[in-house]
Design a protein around this motif. Structure first.
Motif: not given
Length: 338
Positions: A135, A138-139, A141-142, A269, A273, A276
């Motif tokens: 998470n 992801d935060q 990246l946003e 995406k 993934a 990564n």
């Protein structure tokens, strides 16, 4: 006269066909070539032989295959398209499609990214995976949208170690007075100053020449970067300090991302993934091998006590917690989670 006109018309037609068959950039956007292929440019500043460089090639190959040849990614290494800030600005303007940039460089654009550079905040690869593949990653990246970038993925550079040309570093006291190249990053600069070093921020292109000429005593980087950039030729001492964990963010031009459409966005995406994971596996394999190879190249390797460095930076940690408290707490919590 008719023959002359006919010849001129023929030449014009040939030139037109040649131009039409090539994929070119217009206003920063890739145009479709005659065979339907769209060529995108992907840039980084490090060597193509490292884990990041090799995974860029893997990403490009997989995208070409997964899109049935619709998207072809041209890769540029060793700063061919400019320094990291140049490639970020290129993505913002749409003149570069994809860039691989260090978290520290992004910190110049988005202040929250500076927290990721706090020394000894991340202390294991297990914790790093929980942070950057979960998470929190992801935060971050946003957050890139705040810099007019699209965040596609996060890869590993690894734990950073210290090298120098003067002496073995067995303890914190041995760092005092060393003129050390750092990235242009305020947290790294403050840390090394607190350790007693003469911290000198500088781009990598300038740093290697300064190390060759003796204007700098040393630098700090992950072991694989030290190996692939031939640091052993200018520094003979390596201290495994593992003082900071570095990542690179794969960012895209928002214009390019929007142009993909939902179907191809999902393909990008999915492929990212996979990469990564594969990049991390390769990075860790290469890191384990790098120290042995550096010893073979003549470097003396030492393992100073990390707690000495942590204790010496206690005042800095207080300031960083005041500034980035929430992020620090979230990341530290993952160091003890099962």
């Amino acid at each position: 006269m008719k023959k002359t006109v006919s010849a001129i018309v023929t030449i014009v037609l040939v030139v037109t066909l040649i131009l039409a068959s090539a994929s070119i950039y217009k206003d920063g956007q890739a145009e479709i070539s005659q065979d339907g292929t769209i060529t995108l440019r992907m840039a980084q500043t490090s060597s193509e032989t490292g884990a990041i460089g090799q995974t860029m090639e893997e990403f490009a190959d997989k995208i070409y295959e997964a899109t049935d040849g619709k998207y072809k990614i041209e890769t540029y290494h060793n700063g061919q398209l400019g320094a990291e800030i140049d490639t970020i600005e290129g993505c913002q303007m749409g003149t570069i499609d994809i860039a691989v940039v260090n978290q520290s460089t992004i910190g110049n654009f988005i202040s929250d990214f500076q927290a990721l550079d706090i020394p000894y905040l991340i202390t294991s690869t297990e914790q790093a995976d929980k942070v950057f593949l979960g998470n929190i990653g992801d935060q971050f990246l946003e957050k890139l949208s705040g810099a007019q970038l699209y965040g596609l993925g996060i890869w590993e550079s690894g734990f950073r170690n210290l090298t120098n040309s003067k002496k073995d570093v067995n303890s914190l006291a041995d760092v005092k007075g060393l003129k050390i190249r750092t990235m242009e990053n305020q947290i790294h600069i403050a840390f090394w100053k607190e350790m007693g070093a003469d911290a000198t921020p500088m781009s990598w292109g300038e740093a290697y020449t300064a190390l060759q000429q003796g204007a700098l005593d040393g630098q700090e980087n992950p072991s694989t970067v030290i190996l692939t950039n031939n640091v052993a030729q200018v520094n003979s001492h390596l201290a495994v300090t593992q003082h900071a964990y570095s990542t690179v963010f794969i960012v895209m031009s928002p214009k390019t991302w929007a142009s993909l459409g939902e179907e191809y966005q999902q393909i990008f995406k999915d492929v990212m993934a996979e990469c990564n994971i594969s990049e991390r596996e390769l990075s860790r394999q290469m890191d384990a091998e790098a120290i042995a190879q550096l010893e073979e190249q003549g470097m003396t390797v030492t393992y100073p006590e990390k707690q000495e460095f942590i204790d010496a930076a206690s005042d800095l940690y207080t300031n960083w917690e005041n500034q980035f408290g929430d992020v620090i707490s979230e990341i530290r919590a993952l160091s003890t989670e099962e």
